[in-house]
Design a protein around this motif. Structure first.
Motif, PDB file in Angstrom:
ATOM      1  N   ALA A 139       0.837  -1.210   0.000  1.00 32.20           N
ATOM      2  CA  ALA A 139       0.000   0.000   0.000  1.00 32.20           C
ATOM      3  C   ALA A 139       0.864   1.249   0.000  1.00 32.20           C
ATOM      4  CB  ALA A 139      -0.927  -0.008   1.215  1.00 32.20           C
ATOM      5  N   HIS A 140       1.953   1.211   0.730  1.00 30.38           N
ATOM      6  CA  HIS A 140       2.814   2.394   0.788  1.00 30.38           C
ATOM      7  C   HIS A 140       3.614   2.604  -0.494  1.00 30.38           C
ATOM      8  CE1 HIS A 140       1.990   4.303   4.577  1.00 30.38           C
ATOM      9  NE2 HIS A 140       1.723   3.095   5.041  1.00 30.38           N
ATOM     10  N   LEU A 141       3.733   1.578  -1.332  1.00 27.45           N
ATOM     11  CA  LEU A 141       4.320   1.804  -2.661  1.00 27.45           C
ATOM     12  C   LEU A 141       3.445   2.773  -3.449  1.00 27.45           C
ATOM     13  CD1 LEU A 141       5.476  -1.756  -3.808  1.00 27.45           C
ATOM     14  CD2 LEU A 141       6.923   0.207  -3.293  1.00 27.45           C
ATOM     15  N   VAL A 142       2.151   2.712  -3.227  1.00 31.14           N
ATOM     16  CA  VAL A 142       1.220   3.627  -3.892  1.00 31.14           C
ATOM     17  C   VAL A 142       1.186   4.969  -3.166  1.00 31.14           C
ATOM     18  CG1 VAL A 142      -1.207   4.027  -4.455  1.00 31.14           C
ATOM     19  CG2 VAL A 142      -0.215   1.750  -4.770  1.00 31.14           C
ATOM     20  N   ILE A 143       1.007   4.922  -1.848  1.00 35.27           N
ATOM     21  CA  ILE A 143       0.826   6.143  -1.054  1.00 35.27           C
ATOM     22  C   ILE A 143       2.066   7.026  -1.088  1.00 35.27           C
ATOM     23  CG2 ILE A 143       0.459   7.021   1.284  1.00 35.27           C
ATOM     24  CD1 ILE A 143      -1.225   4.407   1.756  1.00 35.27           C
ATOM     25  N   ASP A 144       3.222   6.441  -0.856  1.00 37.84           N
ATOM     26  CA  ASP A 144       4.453   7.234  -0.726  1.00 37.84           C
ATOM     27  C   ASP A 144       4.983   7.748  -2.055  1.00 37.84           C
ATOM     28  OD1 ASP A 144       4.247   6.680   1.960  1.00 37.84           O
ATOM     29  OD2 ASP A 144       5.777   5.122   1.947  1.00 37.84           O
ATOM     30  N   ASP A 183       6.189  10.053  18.712  1.00 41.23           N
ATOM     31  CA  ASP A 183       6.216  11.494  18.970  1.00 41.23           C
ATOM     32  C   ASP A 183       6.497  12.230  17.658  1.00 41.23           C
ATOM     33  OD1 ASP A 183       8.984  11.539  18.476  1.00 41.23           O
ATOM     34  OD2 ASP A 183       9.500  11.445  20.598  1.00 41.23           O
ATOM     35  N   VAL A 184       6.543  13.535  17.707  1.00 46.87           N
ATOM     36  CA  VAL A 184       6.697  14.360  16.501  1.00 46.87           C
ATOM     37  C   VAL A 184       7.999  14.032  15.768  1.00 46.87           C
ATOM     38  CG1 VAL A 184       6.945  16.724  15.669  1.00 46.87           C
ATOM     39  CG2 VAL A 184       5.276  16.197  17.443  1.00 46.87           C
ATOM     40  N   ASP A 185       9.081  13.873  16.506  1.00 48.44           N
ATOM     41  CA  ASP A 185      10.374  13.573  15.879  1.00 48.44           C
ATOM     42  C   ASP A 185      10.358  12.205  15.209  1.00 48.44           C
ATOM     43  OD1 ASP A 185      11.471  15.998  16.661  1.00 48.44           O
ATOM     44  OD2 ASP A 185      12.243  15.175  18.548  1.00 48.44           O
ATOM     45  N   GLU A 186       9.760  11.223  15.862  1.00 46.60           N
ATOM     46  CA  GLU A 186       9.682   9.878  15.281  1.00 46.60           C
ATOM     47  C   GLU A 186       8.810   9.879  14.032  1.00 46.60           C
ATOM     48  OE1 GLU A 186      10.109   7.018  19.180  1.00 46.60           O
ATOM     49  OE2 GLU A 186       8.215   8.058  18.836  1.00 46.60           O
ATOM     50  N   ARG A 187       7.721  10.611  14.063  1.00 46.44           N
ATOM     51  CA  ARG A 187       6.826  10.699  12.910  1.00 46.44           C
ATOM     52  C   ARG A 187       7.565  11.346  11.730  1.00 46.44           C
ATOM     53  NH1 ARG A 187       3.147   8.385  10.592  1.00 46.44           N
ATOM     54  NH2 ARG A 187       1.797   7.945  12.309  1.00 46.44           N
ATOM     55  N   ALA A 188       8.316  12.404  11.999  1.00 47.56           N
ATOM     56  CA  ALA A 188       9.078  13.082  10.934  1.00 47.56           C
ATOM     57  C   ALA A 188      10.133  12.138  10.357  1.00 47.56           C
ATOM     58  CB  ALA A 188       9.733  14.351  11.481  1.00 47.56           C
ATOM     59  N   GLU A 189      10.808  11.403  11.225  1.00 47.73           N
ATOM     60  CA  GLU A 189      11.823  10.447  10.762  1.00 47.73           C
ATOM     61  C   GLU A 189      11.187   9.349   9.916  1.00 47.73           C
ATOM     62  OE1 GLU A 189      15.664   8.436  10.591  1.00 47.73           O
ATOM     63  OE2 GLU A 189      14.925  10.486  10.676  1.00 47.73           O
ATOM     64  N   LEU A 190      10.044   8.841  10.356  1.00 48.79           N
ATOM     65  CA  LEU A 190       9.337   7.810   9.600  1.00 48.79           C
ATOM     66  C   LEU A 190       8.965   8.333   8.213  1.00 48.79           C
ATOM     67  CD1 LEU A 190       7.984   5.034   9.405  1.00 48.79           C
ATOM     68  CD2 LEU A 190       5.985   6.039  10.535  1.00 48.79           C
ATOM     69  N   ARG A 220      10.394  10.775   6.531  1.00 52.86           N
ATOM     70  CA  ARG A 220      11.620  10.946   5.761  1.00 52.86           C
ATOM     71  C   ARG A 220      12.104   9.613   5.224  1.00 52.86           C
ATOM     72  NH1 ARG A 220      16.716  10.104   5.952  1.00 52.86           N
ATOM     73  NH2 ARG A 220      16.773   9.255   8.042  1.00 52.86           N
ATOM     74  N   LEU A 221      12.049   8.576   6.055  1.00 50.67           N
ATOM     75  CA  LEU A 221      12.503   7.251   5.635  1.00 50.67           C
ATOM     76  C   LEU A 221      11.596   6.657   4.566  1.00 50.67           C
ATOM     77  CD1 LEU A 221      13.581   5.775   9.074  1.00 50.67           C
ATOM     78  CD2 LEU A 221      15.076   6.428   7.183  1.00 50.67           C
ATOM     79  N   LEU A 228      14.761   5.083  -3.295  1.00 50.28           N
ATOM     80  CA  LEU A 228      15.686   3.964  -3.489  1.00 50.28           C
ATOM     81  C   LEU A 228      15.066   2.871  -4.346  1.00 50.28           C
ATOM     82  CD1 LEU A 228      17.241   3.766   0.086  1.00 50.28           C
ATOM     83  CD2 LEU A 228      18.386   4.495  -2.018  1.00 50.28           C
ATOM     84  N   ARG A 229      13.774   2.633  -4.180  1.00 50.25           N
ATOM     85  CA  ARG A 229      13.091   1.643  -5.019  1.00 50.25           C
ATOM     86  C   ARG A 229      13.133   2.073  -6.481  1.00 50.25           C
ATOM     87  NH1 ARG A 229       8.987   0.945  -0.586  1.00 50.25           N
ATOM     88  NH2 ARG A 229       9.291  -1.182   0.148  1.00 50.25           N
TER      89      ARG A 229
END
Length: 100
Positions: free
Chosen positions: A19-24, A62-69, A71-72, A79-80
């Motif tokens: 699903a995230h291949l489509v969403i992201d 938290d906000v920082d983890e959400r931002a990191e997620l 970004r990743l 990369l794909r």
């Protein structure tokens, strides 16, 4: 033994990643479904479920983890795409070398 083929089962992680291949990436469901070998309707349901989850993000991050997620996820999508390009380039060069 019945004549029915066994229904393929997909793990929750696989459904989420597909699903995230489509969403992201913003790529069409039809294109991604064809690439990974699943039906468009099935992938469409997985995308709808993930989008519903995205509307109500888990409170554990938290906000920082959400931002990191986020970004990743973007980096992973890039990369794909790079990997797909390199696969096509490698196939091209193999074909070119065989024709010489």
């Amino acid at each position: 033994m019945s004549g029915k083929p066994k229904r393929k089962s997909y793990s929750p992680a696989y459904r989420r990643d597909a699903a995230h291949l489509v969403i992201d990436t913003g790529r069409p469901i039809a294109v991604v479904a064809r690439e990974i070998g699943v039906g468009e309707a099935l992938l469409g349901r997985w995308v709808a479920v993930e989008r519903a989850h995205d509307d109500d993000p888990p409170r554990a991050l938290d906000v920082d983890e959400r931002a990191e997620l986020e970004r990743l996820r973007v980096e992973n999508a890039e990369l794909r795409m790079d990997r797909e390009f390199l696969k096509k380039a490698a196939a091209f060069f193999v074909t070119e070398n065989q024709n010489r």
